[in-house]
Design an enzyme around this catalytic site. Structure first.
Site: not given
Ligand code: ATP
Ligand code: MG
Length: 145
Positions: A10, A50, A113, A116, A127
């Site tokens: 990211k 997304y 974080n 992805h 994707e």
């Molecule tokens: P990713 O899809 O990026 O691998 P993930 O599957 O662990 O992450 P998801 O629930 O799919 O988490 O959320 C997608 C992304 O949205 C997260 O990686 C993070 O960057 C962001 N995100 C998730 N929860 C929050 C939140 N509560 N506040 C802000 N950003 C969030």
């Molecule tokens: Mg995810």
């Protein structure tokens, strides 16, 4: 099906210079890189990527962040790639991520974080196609997949 996942380093992690260290963890974890590129998503690209999260409260902020600078996208190959990669990266919130995971080591906060990882085999294929054509993906013999 079932042996690939799509990752992105990211924007914040790219900017902080963590790309090389993250790729090192990925290859040490037994993943083979099928495809890779540095890419800056437009806001519209991020909104499409997304789309599944469009009802979530953080959708606007997340898509703004993900289009704020270049990312490094890659297709990773391994048996049980989706599940094993999510184990390697750790929990969404780095505060909950296990020691030694990519997010524990390189995340800034829950949004930035570090990486992805796809959440299912089906989404991994969708994707991967979002970023790469078939001619940009290579099997272990170096041939187009
Ligand atoms: P990713 O899809 O990026 O691998 P993930 O599957 O662990 O992450 P998801 O629930 O799919 O988490 O959320 C997608 C992304 O949205 C997260 O990686 C993070 O960057 C962001 N995100 C998730 N929860 C929050 C939140 N509560 N506040 C802000 N950003 C969030
Ligand atoms: Mg995810």
């Amino acid at each position: 099906m079932g042996n690939i996942t799509l990752t992105m380093v990211k924007p914040t992690a790219v900017e902080k210079g963590y790309t090389g260290k993250i790729l090192e963890k990925i290859t040490a974890g037994g993943f083979r890189i099928q495809a890779m590129k540095m890419f800056r998503m437009s806001k519209a690209d991020a909104e499409k990527f997304y789309e599944v999260h469009k009802e979530r409260p953080f959708y606007g902020e997340l898509t703004a962040f993900m289009s704020s600078g270049p990312i490094v996208a890659a297709v990773l190959e391994k048996e049980n790639a989706v599940k094993d990669y999510r184990k390697l990266i750790g929990a969404t919130n780095p505060k909950d991520a296990e020691e030694g995971t990519i997010r524990k080591l390189y995340a800034t906060d829950i949004q930035a974080n570090a990486v992805h990882g796809s959440d299912s085999d089906e989404n991994a294929e969708i994707e991967a196609s979002f970023f790469f054509s078939k001619r940009e993906r290579f099997n272990k013999d170096g041939n187009i997949i």
